[in-house]
Design a protein around this motif. Structure first.
Motif, mmCIF file in Angstrom:
data_model
loop_
_atom_site.group_PDB
_atom_site.id
_atom_site.type_symbol
_atom_site.label_atom_id
_atom_site.label_comp_id
_atom_site.label_asym_id
_atom_site.label_seq_id
_atom_site.Cartn_x
_atom_site.Cartn_y
_atom_site.Cartn_z
ATOM 1 N N GLU A 110 -28.779 51.208 17.240
ATOM 2 C CA GLU A 110 -27.758 51.244 16.269
ATOM 3 C C GLU A 110 -28.121 50.044 15.077
ATOM 4 O O GLU A 110 -28.114 50.352 13.946
ATOM 5 C CB GLU A 110 -26.390 50.858 16.832
ATOM 6 C CG GLU A 110 -25.706 51.878 17.300
ATOM 7 C CD GLU A 110 -24.092 51.691 17.675
ATOM 8 O OE1 GLU A 110 -23.547 50.495 17.248
ATOM 9 O OE2 GLU A 110 -23.543 52.433 18.810
ATOM 10 N N LYS A 111 -28.627 48.851 15.586
ATOM 11 C CA LYS A 111 -29.094 48.019 14.580
ATOM 12 C C LYS A 111 -30.117 48.276 13.805
ATOM 13 O O LYS A 111 -30.271 48.106 12.634
ATOM 14 C CB LYS A 111 -29.537 46.633 15.256
ATOM 15 C CG LYS A 111 -29.162 45.254 14.776
ATOM 16 C CD LYS A 111 -29.692 43.959 15.449
ATOM 17 C CE LYS A 111 -28.749 43.757 16.660
ATOM 18 N NZ LYS A 111 -29.099 42.676 17.659
ATOM 19 N N LYS A 170 -29.034 51.047 11.337
ATOM 20 C CA LYS A 170 -28.582 50.475 10.206
ATOM 21 C C LYS A 170 -29.340 49.838 9.230
ATOM 22 O O LYS A 170 -29.140 49.675 8.069
ATOM 23 C CB LYS A 170 -27.143 49.438 10.724
ATOM 24 C CG LYS A 170 -26.228 50.025 11.389
ATOM 25 C CD LYS A 170 -25.107 49.179 11.780
ATOM 26 C CE LYS A 170 -24.000 49.674 12.186
ATOM 27 N NZ LYS A 170 -22.830 48.707 12.867
ATOM 28 N N ARG A 201 -31.091 52.539 7.169
ATOM 29 C CA ARG A 201 -30.227 53.185 5.930
ATOM 30 C C ARG A 201 -30.259 52.527 4.756
ATOM 31 O O ARG A 201 -30.040 51.153 4.696
ATOM 32 C CB ARG A 201 -29.000 53.358 6.698
ATOM 33 C CG ARG A 201 -28.756 54.468 7.483
ATOM 34 C CD ARG A 201 -27.316 54.900 7.823
ATOM 35 N NE ARG A 201 -27.085 55.518 9.163
ATOM 36 C CZ ARG A 201 -26.652 54.866 10.354
ATOM 37 N NH1 ARG A 201 -26.284 53.516 10.139
ATOM 38 N NH2 ARG A 201 -26.663 55.541 11.070
#
Length: 67
Positions: free
Chosen positions: A16-17, A20, A23
């Protein structure tokens, strides 16, 4: 120096890190797709033929004043 760990083997939090961080922002571009209205489709909000609101308001106001 950090060891390379394949993306599939990273923990959920680490993935997830990383996602993110990858993106970006859309900036001034709005990602919502816009299409013009279908001219053949019925639109109930559009004033229909034969309806004139100015005439209706005139008639109602004259009727109320006559009493």
């Amino acid at each position: 120096m950090q060891k390379f760990v394949p993306f599939e083997k990273l923990s959920k939090k680490e993935r997830e890190k990383l996602n993110k961080a990858r993106r970006g922002s859309w900036g001034a571009l709005n990602p919502v797709t816009r299409r013009p209205e279908n001219p053949k489709a019925y639109n109930r909000k559009k004033l229909q033929k034969g309806e004139d609101l100015r005439f209706e308001a005139f008639f109602v106001s004259d009727f109320c004043d006559a009493r």
